[in-house]
Design a protein around this motif. Structure first.
Motif, mmCIF file in Angstrom:
data_model
loop_
_atom_site.group_PDB
_atom_site.id
_atom_site.type_symbol
_atom_site.label_atom_id
_atom_site.label_comp_id
_atom_site.label_asym_id
_atom_site.label_seq_id
_atom_site.Cartn_x
_atom_site.Cartn_y
_atom_site.Cartn_z
ATOM 1 N N LEU A 119 -4.118 4.451 -0.253
ATOM 2 C CA LEU A 119 -4.933 4.740 0.929
ATOM 3 C C LEU A 119 -5.163 6.234 1.091
ATOM 4 C CD1 LEU A 119 -3.079 2.367 3.440
ATOM 5 C CD2 LEU A 119 -4.938 1.796 1.856
ATOM 6 N N ASP A 145 0.417 5.052 1.184
ATOM 7 C CA ASP A 145 -0.424 5.881 2.040
ATOM 8 C C ASP A 145 -0.269 7.348 1.658
ATOM 9 O OD1 ASP A 145 -2.059 6.770 4.050
ATOM 10 O OD2 ASP A 145 -0.951 5.797 5.674
ATOM 11 N N ASP A 149 -2.713 -0.903 -2.988
ATOM 12 C CA ASP A 149 -3.814 -0.133 -2.398
ATOM 13 C C ASP A 149 -3.328 1.295 -2.169
ATOM 14 O OD1 ASP A 149 -5.491 -2.307 -2.325
ATOM 15 O OD2 ASP A 149 -5.104 -2.770 -0.210
ATOM 16 N N LYS A 181 -11.771 5.354 0.639
ATOM 17 C CA LYS A 181 -10.596 5.127 1.497
ATOM 18 C C LYS A 181 -9.481 4.387 0.771
ATOM 19 C CE LYS A 181 -12.290 7.121 5.134
ATOM 20 N NZ LYS A 181 -11.898 8.532 5.236
ATOM 21 N N THR A 182 -9.859 3.560 -0.211
ATOM 22 C CA THR A 182 -8.850 2.740 -0.902
ATOM 23 C C THR A 182 -9.134 2.662 -2.402
ATOM 24 O OG1 THR A 182 -8.722 1.357 1.085
ATOM 25 C CG2 THR A 182 -7.672 0.488 -0.886
ATOM 26 N N PRO A 223 -6.596 8.244 4.091
ATOM 27 C CA PRO A 223 -7.179 8.419 5.419
ATOM 28 C C PRO A 223 -7.426 9.897 5.736
ATOM 29 C CG PRO A 223 -4.804 8.086 5.609
ATOM 30 C CD PRO A 223 -5.119 8.195 4.139
ATOM 31 N N SER A 244 0.810 -1.212 0.000
ATOM 32 C CA SER A 244 0.000 0.000 0.000
ATOM 33 C C SER A 244 0.844 1.261 0.000
ATOM 34 C CB SER A 244 -0.974 0.002 1.179
ATOM 35 O OG SER A 244 -0.278 -0.126 2.384
#
Ligand code: CU
Length: 235
Positions: A121, A99, A119, A149-150, A123, A97
């Motif tokens: 992400l 982020d 992924d 969110k993803t 947040p 992932s």
């Protein structure tokens, strides 16, 4: 004379083409390669980034240009890998992932083996946009609204791919799609170690998003650890 029945031939034609010319299996007598990636010269001072949008989320921590990070004399975020290995240990696909927490890509360079799904992400609870400047893989250009969110995308071909966000112009990162399982990204120690390499001659390469590439021809022997150091300097 080779004879193939039409039925068998049809089955053969329907088989998917392999995604990469790499064959994974058990390695019993592998050797290792380890070393250090250094940076020579004055340590560059990363310039502060102008966070001029979504400040309540993005400006919680001050941001500086992540494209060239040197820790002491060690080069961070360099990818070390074997370019021409055709057979070795299995590619283990794990969850990967990237982020975007705080409007910054973490990590700055995400390396993973070919065939992985990433992924992305979010947040942050704000809109991001994931745009990859791929030349070989299918380019992505997807809005990621605050409720999303993803986002997930699969990468099928080896390539170093720049990632940007159109909403926040200062966000930049890299996806490094490795052709085989022999790769590592350096942290602030500048060190790397590749293990379970079948004995043989290979090209060891180091890639950095700003400083470019360096290569060495190496010969790995069974059960031995080969040392290979690299030194980069500002171009
Ligand atoms: Cu963004």
């Amino acid at each position: 004379m080779l004879r193939i029945s039409t039925g068998l031939f049809a089955v053969f034609m329907m088989m998917p083409m392999p995604i990469a010319a790499y064959e994974g299996g058990a390695v019993s007598n592998g050797g290792g390669i380890s070393g250090m990636i250094k940076f020579k010269g004055a340590v560059p001072v990363a310039k502060k980034l102008d966070v001029n949008k979504d400040k309540e989320v993005c400006a919680k921590t001050p941001k500086s240009d992540p494209s060239l990070i040197v820790a002491g004399d060690k080069l961070v975020n360099a990818v070390v890998y074997l370019t021409d290995i055709k057979k070795g240990k299995k590619i283990e696909l794990t969850k990967v992932s990237l982020d975007q927490n705080g409007c910054e890509y973490k990590p700055h360079v995400l390396a993973f083996p070919v065939g992985s799904s990433v992924d992305f992400l979010n947040p942050d609870g704000i809109l991001h946009n994931v745009r990859t400047d791929s030349k070989i893989n299918t380019p992505m250009n997807m809005a990621q609204p605050k409720f999303k969110k993803t986002l997930t995308q699969k990468f099928d071909k080896p390539e170093a791919i720049p990632v940007r966000c159109d909403v926040h112009g200062w966000m930049s990162g890299w996806l490094f799609v490795a052709a085989n399982p022999y790769f590592q990204v350096t942290d602030s120690s500048g060190a790397f170690k590749l293990t379970d390499v079948p004995p043989g001659e290979y090209t060891l390469e180091v890639w950095h998003g700003v400083l470019g590439k360096q290569t060495k021809k190496i010969a790995v022997k069974a059960k031995e650890e080969l040392k290979a150091d690299f030194e980069f300097a500002k171009k």
